[in-house]
Motif scaffolding. Structure first.
Motif, PDB file in Angstrom:
ATOM      1  N   GLU A 291      -4.421  -2.809  -3.045  1.00 47.73           N
ATOM      2  CA  GLU A 291      -3.428  -3.303  -2.382  1.00 47.73           C
ATOM      3  C   GLU A 291      -2.393  -3.789  -3.126  1.00 47.73           C
ATOM      4  O   GLU A 291      -1.269  -4.439  -2.603  1.00 47.73           O
ATOM      5  CB  GLU A 291      -4.369  -4.711  -1.764  1.00 47.73           C
ATOM      6  CG  GLU A 291      -5.296  -4.571  -0.800  1.00 47.73           C
ATOM      7  CD  GLU A 291      -5.921  -5.761  -0.399  1.00 47.73           C
ATOM      8  OE1 GLU A 291      -5.804  -6.824  -0.855  1.00 47.73           O
ATOM      9  OE2 GLU A 291      -7.086  -5.544   0.441  1.00 47.73           O
ATOM     10  N   GLU A 292      -2.299  -3.806  -4.351  1.00 53.01           N
ATOM     11  CA  GLU A 292      -1.144  -3.913  -5.209  1.00 53.01           C
ATOM     12  C   GLU A 292      -1.287  -2.712  -6.240  1.00 53.01           C
ATOM     13  O   GLU A 292      -1.959  -2.363  -6.757  1.00 53.01           O
ATOM     14  CB  GLU A 292      -1.445  -5.454  -5.999  1.00 53.01           C
ATOM     15  CG  GLU A 292      -0.628  -5.687  -7.153  1.00 53.01           C
ATOM     16  CD  GLU A 292      -0.913  -7.031  -7.884  1.00 53.01           C
ATOM     17  OE1 GLU A 292      -1.231  -7.134  -8.991  1.00 53.01           O
ATOM     18  OE2 GLU A 292      -0.981  -8.215  -7.261  1.00 53.01           O
TER      19      GLU A 292
ATOM     20  N   LEU B 249      -5.810  -1.745  -9.104  1.00 49.48           N
ATOM     21  CA  LEU B 249      -6.766  -0.706  -9.253  1.00 49.48           C
ATOM     22  C   LEU B 249      -8.194  -1.325  -9.413  1.00 49.48           C
ATOM     23  O   LEU B 249      -9.075  -0.654  -8.774  1.00 49.48           O
ATOM     24  CB  LEU B 249      -6.409   0.413 -10.278  1.00 49.48           C
ATOM     25  CG  LEU B 249      -5.459   1.353  -9.774  1.00 49.48           C
ATOM     26  CD1 LEU B 249      -4.688   2.129 -11.213  1.00 49.48           C
ATOM     27  CD2 LEU B 249      -5.745   2.425  -8.744  1.00 49.48           C
ATOM     28  N   ILE B 250      -8.230  -2.197 -10.363  1.00 49.94           N
ATOM     29  CA  ILE B 250      -9.634  -2.782 -10.637  1.00 49.94           C
ATOM     30  C   ILE B 250     -10.130  -3.499  -9.346  1.00 49.94           C
ATOM     31  O   ILE B 250     -11.489  -3.197  -8.951  1.00 49.94           O
ATOM     32  CB  ILE B 250      -9.629  -3.499 -11.630  1.00 49.94           C
ATOM     33  CG1 ILE B 250      -9.065  -2.924 -13.113  1.00 49.94           C
ATOM     34  CG2 ILE B 250     -10.741  -4.368 -11.937  1.00 49.94           C
ATOM     35  CD1 ILE B 250     -10.240  -1.977 -13.283  1.00 49.94           C
ATOM     36  N   ASP B 251      -9.326  -4.285  -8.548  1.00 56.07           N
ATOM     37  CA  ASP B 251      -9.651  -4.847  -7.384  1.00 56.07           C
ATOM     38  C   ASP B 251     -10.098  -3.972  -6.536  1.00 56.07           C
ATOM     39  O   ASP B 251     -11.290  -4.105  -5.960  1.00 56.07           O
ATOM     40  CB  ASP B 251      -8.510  -5.866  -6.711  1.00 56.07           C
ATOM     41  CG  ASP B 251      -9.123  -6.470  -5.648  1.00 56.07           C
ATOM     42  OD1 ASP B 251      -9.898  -7.626  -5.773  1.00 56.07           O
ATOM     43  OD2 ASP B 251      -8.487  -6.561  -4.765  1.00 56.07           O
ATOM     44  N   ALA B 252      -9.486  -2.948  -6.078  1.00 61.95           N
ATOM     45  CA  ALA B 252      -9.799  -1.839  -5.198  1.00 61.95           C
ATOM     46  C   ALA B 252     -11.130  -1.271  -5.680  1.00 61.95           C
ATOM     47  O   ALA B 252     -12.090  -0.790  -5.092  1.00 61.95           O
ATOM     48  CB  ALA B 252      -8.872  -0.807  -4.855  1.00 61.95           C
TER      49      ALA B 252
ATOM     50  N   VAL C 223      -7.141   5.163  -5.219  1.00 64.01           N
ATOM     51  CA  VAL C 223      -5.874   5.389  -5.444  1.00 64.01           C
ATOM     52  C   VAL C 223      -4.843   4.346  -5.392  1.00 64.01           C
ATOM     53  O   VAL C 223      -5.363   3.158  -4.935  1.00 64.01           O
ATOM     54  CB  VAL C 223      -5.302   6.579  -4.515  1.00 64.01           C
ATOM     55  CG1 VAL C 223      -6.420   7.642  -4.551  1.00 64.01           C
ATOM     56  CG2 VAL C 223      -5.229   5.995  -2.989  1.00 64.01           C
ATOM     57  N   ILE C 224      -3.510   4.536  -5.582  1.00 62.22           N
ATOM     58  CA  ILE C 224      -2.688   3.391  -5.788  1.00 62.22           C
ATOM     59  C   ILE C 224      -1.612   3.201  -4.687  1.00 62.22           C
ATOM     60  O   ILE C 224      -0.824   1.978  -4.766  1.00 62.22           O
ATOM     61  CB  ILE C 224      -1.882   3.501  -7.245  1.00 62.22           C
ATOM     62  CG1 ILE C 224      -1.585   1.883  -7.721  1.00 62.22           C
ATOM     63  CG2 ILE C 224      -0.864   4.298  -7.203  1.00 62.22           C
ATOM     64  CD1 ILE C 224      -1.232   1.951  -9.112  1.00 62.22           C
ATOM     65  N   SER C 225      -1.878   3.907  -3.686  1.00 60.51           N
ATOM     66  CA  SER C 225      -0.844   3.822  -2.525  1.00 60.51           C
ATOM     67  C   SER C 225      -1.325   4.480  -1.340  1.00 60.51           C
ATOM     68  O   SER C 225      -2.416   5.431  -1.455  1.00 60.51           O
ATOM     69  CB  SER C 225       0.537   4.725  -2.894  1.00 60.51           C
ATOM     70  OG  SER C 225       0.326   6.050  -2.979  1.00 60.51           O
TER      71      SER C 225
END
Length: 266
Positions: free
Chosen positions: A248-249, A255-258, A227-229
């Motif tokens: 984290e961003e 999203l890709i990093d997560a 998720v994004i937040s």
């Protein structure tokens, strides 16, 4: 972006609206995954644009856009004066254009694509809370503020600004709806292919559960989710998702990093 992302061809369910999914799908391919587009939200123009068009033509001290959709659909209804940076005053004298606020970087980018430079953008976060924390929005007593949003958006931004003494109005320029789709034929294949899910709003998560249906809910909730937040992460846990990573961003790259971090932790 993480260059050692171990997606290894696993499917990633991309649930954002179709018109906003291609960049994320491309990044998933570059990271070694297989994007599976499954829009759980449809964005359409409001069916009653007259009030929004009237509000967008009025003079405001601040104009706040809550999403990329708010920019895209709002600009279709806005007067040309907003693009030129001027409104007409009461005696046809030019008045300074309003300060433009964007809820996050994607919304700010959408404004720039329209030839408008945003004045207020949170450095971190992409929600009402992040926007309200900006110093310029803590001193708004007596200011006229227009919030450009979809129908039935979150009340927090408007309620807080009114409590701080601002005169607030809402230009509702688009509507969100549940797609009319039947994915029952795809679900068996998805259970073998899908290794991860991405979701970019609470509404997307709720719609995803509704569209998948109760018979396959156990599979869905056991699938790792990005998720994004933090707010989205809390909603996901409340809904019963068991493995949730928060970007984290607030961007597709975040999203890709997560997603890669989640894949490495398996």
């Amino acid at each position: 972006m993480n260059l050692t992302c171990p997606l290894n061809g696993r499917g990633v369910l991309v649930t954002r609206p179709a018109a906003q999914a291609e960049h994320l799908c491309q990044l998933i391919r570059e990271a070694g995954g297989e994007p599976i587009a499954f829009p759980t939200l449809e964005i359409r123009a409001t069916e009653s644009p007259e009030r929004a068009r009237q509000l967008l033509a009025e003079p405001w001290d601040l104009m706040l856009f809550v999403s990329r959709n708010a920019v895209e659909y709002g600009m279709k209804l806005s007067p040309t004066g907003l693009h030129s940076g001027l409104h007409s005053g009461p005696d046809s004298e030019p008045a300074r254009r309003p300060l433009l606020g964007a809820v996050g970087r994607a919304t700010a980018a959408a404004l720039r694509e329209q030839g408008l430079e945003p004045d207020l953008v949170p450095a971190r976060g992409f929600d009402s809370e992040a926007l309200l924390a900006l110093p310029a929005l803590t001193q708004v007593a007596g200011k006229r503020v227009l919030i450009v949003r979809g129908e039935g958006g979150r009340p927090l931004l408007g309620e807080t600004l009114r409590a701080r003494g601002a005169e607030v109005a809402f230009a509702e320029v688009y509507r969100r709806s549940l797609p009319d789709v039947d994915v029952s034929a795809e679900l068996s294949a998805w259970q073998a292919r899908v290794g991860f899910i991405t979701a970019t709003s609470d509404e997307v998560l709720h719609n995803l559960l509704q569209l998948i249906g109760s018979a396959h809910q156990a599979w869905l909730l056991s699938t790792p989710l990005v998720v994004i937040s933090d707010r989205g992460g809390a909603t996901a846990m409340q809904l019963g998702f068991r493995r949730v990573a928060v970007a984290e961003e607030t961007s597709d790259e975040g999203l890709i990093d997560a997603l890669c971090r989640l894949a490495m932790s398996r």
